[in-house]
Design an enzyme around this catalytic site. Structure first.
Site, PDB file in Angstrom:
ATOM      1  N   SER A  38       0.810  -1.219   0.000  1.00 35.66           N
ATOM      2  CA  SER A  38       0.000   0.000   0.000  1.00 35.66           C
ATOM      3  C   SER A  38       0.844   1.269   0.000  1.00 35.66           C
ATOM      4  O   SER A  38       0.327   2.350  -0.277  1.00 35.66           O
ATOM      5  CB  SER A  38      -0.956   0.000   1.197  1.00 35.66           C
ATOM      6  OG  SER A  38      -0.261  -0.230   2.404  1.00 35.66           O
ATOM      7  N   ASP A  91      -3.179   5.981  11.885  1.00 42.95           N
ATOM      8  CA  ASP A  91      -2.317   5.491  10.813  1.00 42.95           C
ATOM      9  C   ASP A  91      -1.040   6.323  10.773  1.00 42.95           C
ATOM     10  O   ASP A  91      -1.044   7.469  10.315  1.00 42.95           O
ATOM     11  CB  ASP A  91      -3.051   5.580   9.475  1.00 42.95           C
ATOM     12  CG  ASP A  91      -2.248   5.004   8.308  1.00 42.95           C
ATOM     13  OD1 ASP A  91      -1.075   4.641   8.509  1.00 42.95           O
ATOM     14  OD2 ASP A  91      -2.805   4.927   7.192  1.00 42.95           O
ATOM     15  N   HIS A 113       1.077   5.116   6.458  1.00 41.59           N
ATOM     16  CA  HIS A 113       0.820   5.689   5.142  1.00 41.59           C
ATOM     17  C   HIS A 113       1.010   7.202   5.197  1.00 41.59           C
ATOM     18  O   HIS A 113       1.328   7.768   6.250  1.00 41.59           O
ATOM     19  CB  HIS A 113      -0.583   5.315   4.675  1.00 41.59           C
ATOM     20  CG  HIS A 113      -0.788   3.844   4.545  1.00 41.59           C
ATOM     21  ND1 HIS A 113      -1.444   3.093   5.496  1.00 41.59           N
ATOM     22  CD2 HIS A 113      -0.385   2.975   3.592  1.00 41.59           C
ATOM     23  CE1 HIS A 113      -1.457   1.824   5.138  1.00 41.59           C
ATOM     24  NE2 HIS A 113      -0.807   1.718   3.985  1.00 41.59           N
TER      25      HIS A 113
END
Length: 350
Positions: free
Chosen positions: A101, A326, A329
């Site tokens: 990702s 998060d 990312h």
């Protein structure tokens, strides 16, 4: 060793170092994030295809200074990203991001940078299984993303999921063959344990060697398998190969010398450069493997510059909201745009 031999060794080492850390004679790995009012390079709202998890502004992030930083290497200047120029250079070609990702993060950044450059140009976005294709028909350019967290195989068997450290499926080999520019990446999923661990058993040389092993050792074995494939199958005259580098997380503030902060949550400014307090251990493995390769592979040296951006993650303004912060990312617009500036700098200079 005589003086001439020493000189030859130093030249060879310098060339190898340049291949790993440099782009066009510029060491991009050391520098500072400087405030630049001309940033961001695009508004996420102008790119309707950006994943919800990366659109921190839409998800309610209140601070905006994180959008305003430009990477400035110590000894040189990077070009400003020129999407029209890149589309012309890539006319009739394909560029593929292969990885997890974090590759998705960079792929979406590049798609948005190019769309912003030619906002009236038609595009198509097709997702099929693990492959996503963003195409500009006017330029006959395909910007692809292939989800592949380990680069080597994981195979389901009656005994469980087997991570094969020395195997790359024929399906993936066929997918990679014929692509003009490839940007590989793997690291993020090698750290997972418990329910998030993607394998039950590890295999090497046709034999099960256990349920687990030192993750850095396993990582190096897998990268050597990938490197052997590149050295065996890639024609540098037809295909340019990059390795994305290791994208760091900021889940533990002790890593940057601030144990009281906890994580990336609430961070609003970068750390000062030119270097992070320590070198990422996985980055050492990447550089070691790249130096053994016979075919040229350019490292997009994103690790140090990204380590300095503790403010660049979605934190509570990603997919999980306040239920799951998060710190892995990156917000878009944001840090992956700089990764693509490094990519553009190399492609424009080659």
């Amino acid at each position: 060793m005589d003086g001439f031999a020493v000189l030859v060794v130093l030249v060879v080492v310098s060339v190898v170092q340049q291949q790993v850390h440099g782009i066009g004679g510029c060491d991009v790995s050391r520098g500072n994030w400087v405030h630049d009012d001309s940033y961001p390079l695009y508004e996420a709202s102008s790119c309707p295809f950006i994943e919800k998890e990366f659109d921190c502004v839409k998800n309610g992030r209140p601070d905006k200074d994180y959008l305003k930083y430009r990477w400035q290497p110590l000894g040189c200047n990077l070009p400003r990203f020129n999407g029209i120029d890149l589309l012309r250079r890539l006319r009739g070609k394909s560029i593929m991001f292969i990885g997890d990702s974090l590759s998705l993060n960079q792929w979406q950044s590049l798609a948005c940078l190019l769309h912003t450059a030619v906002p009236t140009a038609k595009y198509t976005l097709v997702r099929s299984g693990g492959l996503s294709a963003f195409t500009f028909p006017e330029y006959n350019v395909k910007v692809l993303f292939s989800r592949n967290a380990f680069l080597v195989d994981i195979v389901s068997t009656s005994a469980g999921r087997v991570l094969k450290l020395d195997s790359i499926s024929l399906e993936n080999q066929k997918l990679w063959t014929g692509v003009d520019v490839m940007i590989f990446n793997t690291w993020h999923w090698w750290l997972h344990t418990g329910r998030k661990q993607a394998w039950d058993l590890i295999e090497e040389g046709g034999k099960i060697i256990g349920k687990d092993m030192d993750r850095l050792v396993a990582y190096e074995k897998a990268l050597n398998t990938w490197a052997t494939w590149v050295d065996t199958h890639v024609d540098p005259a037809k295909t340019k190969v990059f390795f994305q580098g290791v994208s760091p997380d900021h889940s533990n503030s002790s890593d940057w010398g601030d144990p009281k902060t906890g994580s990336c949550n609430g961070q609003t400014e970068p750390l000062p450069g030119p270097s992070y307090p320590h070198v990422h251990p996985a980055e050492k493995v990447v550089e070691k493997v790249l130096r053994t390769m016979s075919k040229p592979v350019q490292l997009l040296d994103v690790t140090n510059l990204s380590q300095l951006r503790k403010d660049g993650h979605p934190s509570f303004y990603g997919l999980g909201g306040h239920r799951a912060s998060d710190c892995s990312h990156w917000c878009l617009a944001g840090v992956p745009d700089t990764w693509n500036i490094l990519l553009y700098a190399d492609l424009a200079g080659s």
